[in-house]
Design an enzyme around this catalytic site. Sequence first.
Site: not given
Length: 484
Positions: A176, A252, A286, A388
């Site tokens: 997906k 992750e 990331c 973040e």
Amino acid sequence: MTEFRNFINGQWVATGKTFDNRDPVDNRLIGQVHEAGAAEVDAAVAAARAALSGPWAGLKAQQRAELLHAVADGIDKRFDDFVDAEIADTGKPYGLASHLDIPRGAANFKIFADLIRNVPNESFEMDTPDHGHALNYAVRVPRGVIGVICPWNLPLLLMTWKVGPALACGNTVVVKPSEDTPGTATLLGEVMNQAGVPPGVYNVIHGFGPDSAGELLTRHPEVDGITFTGETRTGEAIMQAAARGVRPVSFELGGKNPGIVFADADFDKAVAGIARAAFDNTGQVCLGTERVYVQRPIFERFVAALGERARAYRLGRPRDPGVDLGPLISLRHREKVLRYYQYARDDGATVVAGGGVPDMPGALAEGAWVQPTVWTGLPESSRVIREEIFGPCCHIAPFDTEEEAVVLANATPYGLAATVWTSNVGTAHRLGKALNVGICWVNSWFLRDLRTAFGGARQSGIGREGGVHSLEFYTELRNVCVKL
Ligand code: NAD
């Protein structure tokens, strides 16, 4: 206008329901994506399940490895199509897509194809109570149907980082991709068919997360394991879905990564390295650095140099010559990033560079552009330092001692990556051990050897992938004990 269909059992499947795909460069409508509903997700998972007992299951590791090399060659052959698809979805500069995203997409198949031909095994001979012997040996078997949920920042690279090892180990997958980046995952379906990968081994379903294809996939009882890259909050939701049936996950997740620059570092290299870590891919990496700690003697000079670099970036269309940075992925993501730009002002930041929306010419004014931004002067309690942002921005704070730098760097619930700049070997090794992260770069950033363990500590992930470490998630280790 491109139409993105689902790829199920080697066939292209349209659904009655579509959503828009837009170019973040100018917000132009460029495609329609067929959203998978329960019927398509069921069909994709059923195809993946059936493929586990079809011709795919009969292949030796060597034959799977050859097929995966054919897939990698197929990506290379259609290199320009993959670059075009990645650029259309993300707006990233041609240089980045053609030097990082697409080559790594092909490399991810090659490295795991080569790995699976050379997997080490363990055996133990034992004495038995009746004074005889027994031999234990390990067998690795595929886990089964793997659900692969991906983000939009490095679409092909991060997706193949999971699909490569999953297929090398003999699993089948239902992917997906992010709703913002349907292109390269769809194109890979064509490559799979051309390479002769049996139908049902690689499937793609399109849609969103909650109440859509993502959630339907993660809740599906016939999915044996879920590998996910994305935000930590999404990871929590997926973990709850996976709890039903006690399905394993490999995660992750997000990060708030520190960069630490010591006064003894090579100054110019440190500035260039931190600039890459903060701004490459418009800060949507990331592993990127959003918190920079610089030792006091060089603090002012470093702030001035990084600010100058931030102001020098050239923003523009992906193929315009000399362009360094593209837009953010979407106007929705820009709203989030600009909220943090506002929090920085509210919390009293000094804006060294950027801080807002750039003036873009013509149609580009409609795109998801933001200025590369550098701040100083924020308290460590600010949301800008704690959360973040995932944009082209960083805050720089001074530190005095190594101990202080470690405390500052570790003061976050995340633990993905760090980048340390020093010429002192002792400092480098001490920080490599003291920083609570999954990967610590010294005098470098994003230097990746695909054989190494990759993953995050604390809220940045669960498990490690890369090289033999990927076998932990993509296979079940079975012990066979033979009484001799
Ligand atoms: P996201 O979590 O919003 O979405 C990722 C994927 O999950 C998308 O495909 C989305 O549709 C799907 N999803 C969302 N909610 C879901 C649900 N409830 N159930 C199932 N699927 C769901 O992340 P994003 O915004 O696409 O990507 C950015 C994030 O990814 C950042 O936090 C970044 O740090 C992280 N990231 C981590 C790594 C790493 O290696 N640690 C790499 C790249 C990106």
